[in-house]
Enzyme design. Sequence first.
Site, short mmCIF file in Angstrom:
data_model
loop_
_atom_site.label_atom_id
_atom_site.label_comp_id
_atom_site.label_asym_id
_atom_site.label_seq_id
_atom_site.Cartn_x
_atom_site.Cartn_y
_atom_site.Cartn_z
N ASP A 160 25.09 66.23 49.97
CA ASP A 160 25.21 65.08 50.85
C ASP A 160 26.67 65.22 51.62
O ASP A 160 27.44 66.07 51.45
CB ASP A 160 25.48 63.84 50.19
CG ASP A 160 24.84 62.54 51.05
OD1 ASP A 160 24.62 62.67 52.02
OD2 ASP A 160 24.78 61.48 50.43
N ASP A 161 26.52 64.47 52.81
CA ASP A 161 27.70 64.50 53.72
C ASP A 161 29.05 63.97 53.05
O ASP A 161 30.08 64.34 53.18
CB ASP A 161 27.49 64.26 55.13
CG ASP A 161 26.81 62.74 55.02
OD1 ASP A 161 26.72 62.10 53.94
OD2 ASP A 161 27.04 62.12 56.17
N ASP A 167 30.47 57.73 49.48
CA ASP A 167 31.47 56.64 49.73
C ASP A 167 31.78 55.75 48.51
O ASP A 167 32.54 55.74 47.70
CB ASP A 167 30.85 55.99 51.10
CG ASP A 167 31.54 54.86 51.77
OD1 ASP A 167 32.46 54.51 50.92
OD2 ASP A 167 31.45 54.68 53.04
#
Length: 165
Positions: free
Chosen positions: A98-99, A102
């Site tokens: 994933d980027d 969070d």
Amino acid sequence: MSLPEKAFPVSWDQFHRDARALAWRLADNGQEWRAMVCITRGGLVPAAIVSRELNIRMIETVCIASYHDYDTQGQMKVLKSISPEIAKSGGEGVLIVDDLTDTGKTAAEVRAMLPKAHFAAVYAKPKGRPLVDTFVTEVSQDTWIYFPWDLGFTYQEPIAKGTRG
């Protein structure tokens, strides 16, 4: 849209360098990956770079919507599951990409699907960091990362304006 106080704009060049740095860290791990699962949509770009660098050919996606507006996280919704062929081993030999991790909500959802997989993200925030095995850069929880696919010279509304996350 104005940038928040703690904005972290990332250029295409910077993202490419960071994704390659992620690939280097994963290569140093020595693991042979039988498949990659990228979390769409944010994981698509780093997955393309990492899969090239590590020569991973079997690429699957899982689509979980958590941002229903650009900047508002809502309830998790699985839009596309992982194929049974990939999921049957519990994720053994599978690399999840994933980027960003969070809040960790999306990561936790995918971890539940593939508990034995190795989770890698380019960027991590403190709340999501415990759920990721490998990452490149940690940013504070109150920092908003502006990815290059979301930006032009100023913030760019998606072409399909009426759509939601």
